[in-house]
Design a protein around this motif. Sequence first.
Motif, PDB file in Angstrom:
ATOM      1  N   GLY A 169      20.524  14.292 -16.709  1.00 39.80           N
ATOM      2  CA  GLY A 169      20.976  13.932 -18.042  1.00 39.80           C
ATOM      3  C   GLY A 169      21.013  12.441 -18.295  1.00 39.80           C
ATOM      4  O   GLY A 169      21.501  11.991 -19.340  1.00 39.80           O
ATOM      5  N   VAL A 170      20.500  11.660 -17.350  1.00 42.75           N
ATOM      6  CA  VAL A 170      20.514  10.205 -17.519  1.00 42.75           C
ATOM      7  C   VAL A 170      19.342   9.785 -18.400  1.00 42.75           C
ATOM      8  O   VAL A 170      18.213  10.248 -18.212  1.00 42.75           O
ATOM      9  N   THR A 178      21.167  -0.840 -18.533  1.00 37.06           N
ATOM     10  CA  THR A 178      21.968  -1.481 -19.578  1.00 37.06           C
ATOM     11  C   THR A 178      23.084  -0.534 -19.997  1.00 37.06           C
ATOM     12  O   THR A 178      22.824   0.585 -20.441  1.00 37.06           O
ATOM     13  N   LEU A 179      24.303  -1.000 -19.839  1.00 40.72           N
ATOM     14  CA  LEU A 179      25.472  -0.189 -20.202  1.00 40.72           C
ATOM     15  C   LEU A 179      25.945  -0.603 -21.598  1.00 40.72           C
ATOM     16  O   LEU A 179      26.292  -1.773 -21.824  1.00 40.72           O
ATOM     17  N   TYR A 180      25.918   0.358 -22.510  1.00 37.38           N
ATOM     18  CA  TYR A 180      26.288   0.074 -23.899  1.00 37.38           C
ATOM     19  C   TYR A 180      27.756   0.385 -24.144  1.00 37.38           C
ATOM     20  O   TYR A 180      28.322   1.298 -23.532  1.00 37.38           O
ATOM     21  N   LEU A 221      25.599  -1.387 -12.590  1.00 38.85           N
ATOM     22  CA  LEU A 221      25.420  -0.303 -11.622  1.00 38.85           C
ATOM     23  C   LEU A 221      26.364   0.821 -12.035  1.00 38.85           C
ATOM     24  O   LEU A 221      27.580   0.616 -12.110  1.00 38.85           O
ATOM     25  N   VAL A 222      25.796   1.981 -12.314  1.00 38.55           N
ATOM     26  CA  VAL A 222      26.608   3.110 -12.775  1.00 38.55           C
ATOM     27  C   VAL A 222      26.378   4.279 -11.822  1.00 38.55           C
ATOM     28  O   VAL A 222      25.252   4.777 -11.686  1.00 38.55           O
ATOM     29  N   ASP A 225      30.932   6.290 -17.260  1.00 39.32           N
ATOM     30  CA  ASP A 225      30.010   5.423 -18.002  1.00 39.32           C
ATOM     31  C   ASP A 225      28.593   5.999 -18.064  1.00 39.32           C
ATOM     32  O   ASP A 225      27.757   5.505 -18.832  1.00 39.32           O
ATOM     33  N   LEU A 226      28.304   7.012 -17.259  1.00 41.61           N
ATOM     34  CA  LEU A 226      26.923   7.484 -17.140  1.00 41.61           C
ATOM     35  C   LEU A 226      26.269   7.838 -18.490  1.00 41.61           C
ATOM     36  O   LEU A 226      25.102   7.507 -18.712  1.00 41.61           O
ATOM     37  N   PRO A 227      26.965   8.489 -19.419  1.00 39.89           N
ATOM     38  CA  PRO A 227      26.309   8.805 -20.702  1.00 39.89           C
ATOM     39  C   PRO A 227      25.999   7.575 -21.556  1.00 39.89           C
ATOM     40  O   PRO A 227      25.287   7.688 -22.558  1.00 39.89           O
TER      41      PRO A 227
END
Length: 222
Positions: free
Chosen positions: A23-24, A131-133, A147-148, A154-156
């Motif tokens: 789902g990433v 990139t973490l939004y 890094l997730v 935070d993964l979604p």
Amino acid sequence: MTSARGITYADPEQDDRHRDIDGVLWVVCAGSATGGTEYAKELHPDRQCTAMDLLLCAGCKLPAARNKRGMTWILPLLDDATDTVWEGVQTAIPPVCEVCADLAPQACPVLRDGHVELRVREAEVIGVRGTLYPRPGQNHSPDPDALVLYDSPDLPFVVARQLIRELRDVTVVHRTPGPHPIDPRRGDRHPTHAPPVTGRAPRRVTDSPAATKDSRSATGRA
Ligand SMILES: [Zn+2]
């Protein structure tokens, strides 16, 4: 687009094409996934993900070398410390085949600055870098180099560009210091190698391991 459930591409078909079995969401990128033996540089996301997922050599895409001590990984030295603990290192660099293991240290400028050759028995896929939004209602800027981990909430909200493995049961084959050891604070010079995740030696993101799909399931992600 960002909602409380996570980030999506506006085009549902594009979103579907770029979402993996976990789902990433993965980055959409142009350009070629080919390249030379500078394998310790940040690879094209398609190439990095394929090599890391299937434990193929980052230099030539053939199966990585392995013997009874495990799969071969060649990682840049992150600093000039002589007592670095490589057990548990987290890396975005895929493993390497026998031929490229000989060639890469000369061909890759990152490795010329110093490198270590490891044999790794276990290399679990633990997460992604990308990139973490921010979530809806959060006003901070996106983090372009987060890094997730797979169990993170935070993964979604991340758009991934690298698969990260954690190397365990590690044997150091040899360590070759370079003339100018890498300073981990100079992240702009070696974007593949993020600074230590926690600041402790075993928690550095560097490169990643090799095994077959069996080893992947044996290491816990399947
Ligand atoms: Zn190779």
